[in-house]
Design an enzyme around this catalytic site. Structure first.
Site, PDB file in Angstrom:
ATOM      1  N   ARG A 165      46.918  34.623  37.521  1.00 51.14           N
ATOM      2  CA  ARG A 165      46.728  34.723  38.964  1.00 51.14           C
ATOM      3  C   ARG A 165      47.104  33.407  39.651  1.00 51.14           C
ATOM      4  O   ARG A 165      46.451  32.948  40.587  1.00 51.14           O
ATOM      5  CB  ARG A 165      45.281  35.098  39.313  1.00 51.14           C
ATOM      6  CG  ARG A 165      44.817  36.401  38.699  1.00 51.14           C
ATOM      7  CD  ARG A 165      45.613  37.602  39.212  1.00 51.14           C
ATOM      8  NE  ARG A 165      45.186  38.829  38.548  1.00 51.14           N
ATOM      9  CZ  ARG A 165      45.762  39.307  37.443  1.00 51.14           C
ATOM     10  NH1 ARG A 165      46.789  38.673  36.888  1.00 51.14           N
ATOM     11  NH2 ARG A 165      45.333  40.418  36.876  1.00 51.14           N
ATOM     12  N   SER A 237      39.941  42.923  43.542  1.00 54.14           N
ATOM     13  CA  SER A 237      39.149  42.001  42.710  1.00 54.14           C
ATOM     14  C   SER A 237      38.992  40.680  43.462  1.00 54.14           C
ATOM     15  O   SER A 237      39.973  39.988  43.719  1.00 54.14           O
ATOM     16  CB  SER A 237      39.844  41.771  41.372  1.00 54.14           C
ATOM     17  OG  SER A 237      39.931  42.976  40.647  1.00 54.14           O
ATOM     18  N   GLU A 334      39.601  34.803  43.628  1.00 51.64           N
ATOM     19  CA  GLU A 334      40.990  35.240  43.578  1.00 51.64           C
ATOM     20  C   GLU A 334      41.543  35.360  44.993  1.00 51.64           C
ATOM     21  O   GLU A 334      42.728  35.169  45.238  1.00 51.64           O
ATOM     22  CB  GLU A 334      41.114  36.588  42.861  1.00 51.64           C
ATOM     23  CG  GLU A 334      42.537  37.041  42.633  1.00 51.64           C
ATOM     24  CD  GLU A 334      42.640  38.254  41.732  1.00 51.64           C
ATOM     25  OE1 GLU A 334      43.483  39.112  42.013  1.00 51.64           O
ATOM     26  OE2 GLU A 334      41.865  38.349  40.758  1.00 51.64           O
TER      27      GLU A 334
END
Length: 340
Positions: A165, A237, A334
């Protein structure tokens, strides 16, 4: 020249459905307009913020100072090379629309990323991934606009410095780039990635499997785990799954029997944060709450319409503190904060 707007509300341009207004806002639909917008910002000494599909950001209630550039550049092209296909998509293309188009043509590679909200331009920034596939596995090159130099450049996969990520675009060095186009290398030959249990349960045999079947399975799985971002505020998420040392994993496994772990390398293990939220902190979505964990997937925060960006940030930071206190793990957002 594109249309410059002032005090543009932004909450409807994000999937979390919160946030203030942009002081100045410019929807760009061509690379020429992008250059014009950047030139305007530079001539007026304005900081630049780039907004795509708004699916992975939390914008401050105070909004965004300077110029916000909304990427609306469209276009998809294909180059077929024997059994491989190079698909190049502009930054403003809806990512799932691109996947649906490629699947309909029978091209393999992107299907495990089906039903992820957002636009193509965000995929290399975030190194978007799901169900055993990350875009770093597929990206050939990324076309970018170099803001200080005011010119377009091509970055190779290696130059993007992809991580979990993560990418060069999240660094100070990479902040000078605006993604305008991404080229993905796909295949005309079946290459299903079915390492996740949810997929293995659905496919006992890969013989005669179609890419459409895999996409349909992914969509069905995500429908149970993720809320519809058209109906409820969500950024998918909200946190990264933590990667911890094997020794730390052994310690936590002894304290919490059944803790899943997925080896990353010889010394590290990735653990599902949703399991910690569910089994360790016992967090569940509470009926009537404006912010909470989604009932189908604890890693997902939902906003049901009455909270502010500050409320969401406070709730998320409280979760960070709870996980650290209980497990000693420092978890990371995130979602990207803008304007805080």
């Amino acid at each position: 020249m594109g249309v410059l707007q002032h005090n543009k509300p932004l909450h409807n341009l994000t999937t979390l459905k919160v946030g203030g207004a942009a002081d100045k806002f410019w929807e760009v639909e061509t690379e020429k307009e992008l250059d014009e917008a950047v030139g305007y910002a530079q001539s007026h000494s304005l900081p630049i913020t780039v907004l795509g599909g708004g699916s992975n950001v939390l914008i401050s209630d105070n909004g965004i100072r300077g110029l916000t550039i909304h990427m609306g550049i469209q276009g998809v092209s294909l180059t077929i090379q024997d059994q491989q296909v190079l698909v190049t998509a502009a930054a403003g293309v809806v990512f799932d629309d691109l996947i649906a188009e490629m699947v309909a043509k029978g091209y393999w590679g992107l299907e495990n990323l089906s039903h992820i909200p957002g636009t193509v331009g965000a995929t290399p920034v975030q190194n978007v991934g799901a169900y055993g596939v990350e875009v770093k596995d597929l990206i050939e090159t990324v076309r970018v606009y170099n803001i200080p130099a005011r010119k377009f450049e091509i970055l190779t996969n290696e130059e993007c410095c992809f991580g979990y990520r993560d990418s060069v675009f999240k660094t100070e060095e990479g902040s000078r780039y605006i993604v305008t186009e991404v080229s993905y290398r796909l295949s005309r030959i079946a290459n299903p990635v079915l390492e996740y249990a949810d997929l293995q349960e659905r496919f006992t045999s890969v013989e005669d499997m179609s890419v459409e079947e895999v996409r349909d399975a992914i969509i069905a799985i995500r429908a149970k785990k993720f809320p519809d971002w058209h109906q409820v505020g969500t950024a998918g998420s909200f946190f990264k799954n933590p990667i911890i040392a094997r020794g730390k994993f052994a310690e936590l496994s002894a304290r919490y029997p059944g803790l899943p772990g997925y080896p990353v390398n010889a010394g590290q293990v990735k653990i599902p944060l949703a399991w910690i939220f569910d089994k360790v902190l016992h967090l569940k979505e509470a009926e009537g709450n404006t912010i909470g964990q989604y009932e189908g997937q604890a890693l997902v925060l939902v906003h049901r319409g009455a909270a502010t960006a500050d409320d969401i940030a406070t709730y998320a930071n409280d979760l960070v503190e709870k996980v650290a206190h209980e497990t000693g793990i420092e978890i990371e957002w995130e979602v990207t904060r803008i304007g805080f």
